[in-house]
Design a protein around this motif. Structure first.
Motif, PDB file in Angstrom:
ATOM      1  N   ARG A 178       0.762  -1.121  -0.029  1.00  0.00           N
ATOM      2  CA  ARG A 178      -0.116   0.061  -0.054  1.00  0.00           C
ATOM      3  C   ARG A 178       0.817   1.227  -0.195  1.00  0.00           C
ATOM      4  O   ARG A 178       2.146   1.174   0.282  1.00  0.00           O
ATOM      5  N   ASP A 179       0.208   2.257  -0.361  1.00  0.00           N
ATOM      6  CA  ASP A 179       0.783   3.671  -0.437  1.00  0.00           C
ATOM      7  C   ASP A 179       0.869   4.168   0.924  1.00  0.00           C
ATOM      8  O   ASP A 179      -0.407   4.149   1.597  1.00  0.00           O
ATOM      9  N   PHE A 180       1.861   4.856   1.486  1.00  0.00           N
ATOM     10  CA  PHE A 180       1.802   5.647   2.637  1.00  0.00           C
ATOM     11  C   PHE A 180       2.187   7.019   2.202  1.00  0.00           C
ATOM     12  O   PHE A 180       3.435   7.374   2.203  1.00  0.00           O
ATOM     13  N   PRO A 181       1.187   8.098   2.311  1.00  0.00           N
ATOM     14  CA  PRO A 181       1.581   9.409   2.031  1.00  0.00           C
ATOM     15  C   PRO A 181       2.184  10.277   3.160  1.00  0.00           C
ATOM     16  O   PRO A 181       1.506  10.189   4.285  1.00  0.00           O
ATOM     17  N   LEU A 182       3.080  11.003   3.009  1.00  0.00           N
ATOM     18  CA  LEU A 182       3.423  12.045   3.904  1.00  0.00           C
ATOM     19  C   LEU A 182       3.350  13.226   3.423  1.00  0.00           C
ATOM     20  O   LEU A 182       4.055  13.490   2.210  1.00  0.00           O
ATOM     21  N   LEU A 183       2.693  14.299   4.078  1.00  0.00           N
ATOM     22  CA  LEU A 183       2.358  15.607   3.504  1.00  0.00           C
ATOM     23  C   LEU A 183       3.239  16.723   3.989  1.00  0.00           C
ATOM     24  O   LEU A 183       3.519  16.608   5.341  1.00  0.00           O
ATOM     25  N   TYR A 184       3.704  17.584   3.303  1.00  0.00           N
ATOM     26  CA  TYR A 184       4.502  18.749   3.686  1.00  0.00           C
ATOM     27  C   TYR A 184       3.995  20.045   2.957  1.00  0.00           C
ATOM     28  O   TYR A 184       3.300  19.953   2.182  1.00  0.00           O
ATOM     29  N   ASP A 185       4.020  21.175   3.803  1.00  0.00           N
ATOM     30  CA  ASP A 185       3.453  22.521   3.270  1.00  0.00           C
ATOM     31  C   ASP A 185       4.377  22.714   2.300  1.00  0.00           C
ATOM     32  O   ASP A 185       5.830  22.920   2.429  1.00  0.00           O
ATOM     33  N   ALA A 186       3.976  23.108   1.130  1.00  0.00           N
ATOM     34  CA  ALA A 186       4.886  23.650  -0.047  1.00  0.00           C
ATOM     35  C   ALA A 186       5.591  24.866   0.006  1.00  0.00           C
ATOM     36  O   ALA A 186       6.597  25.146  -0.665  1.00  0.00           O
ATOM     37  N   ARG A 187       5.153  25.753   1.198  1.00  0.00           N
ATOM     38  CA  ARG A 187       5.844  26.810   1.677  1.00  0.00           C
ATOM     39  C   ARG A 187       7.224  26.486   2.537  1.00  0.00           C
ATOM     40  O   ARG A 187       8.251  27.372   2.269  1.00  0.00           O
ATOM     41  N   GLU A 188       7.331  25.196   3.077  1.00  0.00           N
ATOM     42  CA  GLU A 188       8.417  24.929   3.765  1.00  0.00           C
ATOM     43  C   GLU A 188       9.170  23.783   2.982  1.00  0.00           C
ATOM     44  O   GLU A 188      10.457  23.695   2.935  1.00  0.00           O
ATOM     45  N   VAL A 189       8.642  22.960   1.801  1.00  0.00           N
ATOM     46  CA  VAL A 189       9.181  21.860   1.461  1.00  0.00           C
ATOM     47  C   VAL A 189       8.926  22.098  -0.266  1.00  0.00           C
ATOM     48  O   VAL A 189       7.819  21.963  -0.678  1.00  0.00           O
ATOM     49  N   SER A 190      10.047  21.912  -1.244  1.00  0.00           N
ATOM     50  CA  SER A 190       9.716  22.044  -2.518  1.00  0.00           C
ATOM     51  C   SER A 190       9.823  20.772  -2.860  1.00  0.00           C
ATOM     52  O   SER A 190      10.250  19.623  -2.276  1.00  0.00           O
TER      53      SER A 190
END
Length: 69
Positions: free
Chosen positions: A18-30
């Protein structure tokens, strides 16, 4: 907008993946930062999920308004 690191991981039997998504704010991570920092992040993730073995990973931009719940 968010940047998502998606880890495809499988259990030891290899039949359950399965997929495990980890989200980051695009203002902090490109996307470039996601790509270059993915391996240590995946190692940290794996230490918390020892039953899962990462097989593939990818970074992608995600619009939260278009994410399915």
């Amino acid at each position: 907008m968010f940047i998502q690191l998606v880890i495809l991981a499988c259990l030891a039997d290899g039949a359950t993946c399965r997929d495990f998504p980890l989200l980051y704010d695009a203002r902090e991570v490109s996307l470039l930062t996601c790509m270059t920092a993915a391996q240590p992040e995946i190692a940290r993730w794996q230490s918390g999920h020892p039953q899962w073995q990462p097989r593939k990973w990818r970074c992608e931009a995600v619009d939260p308004a278009q994410r399915s719940l």
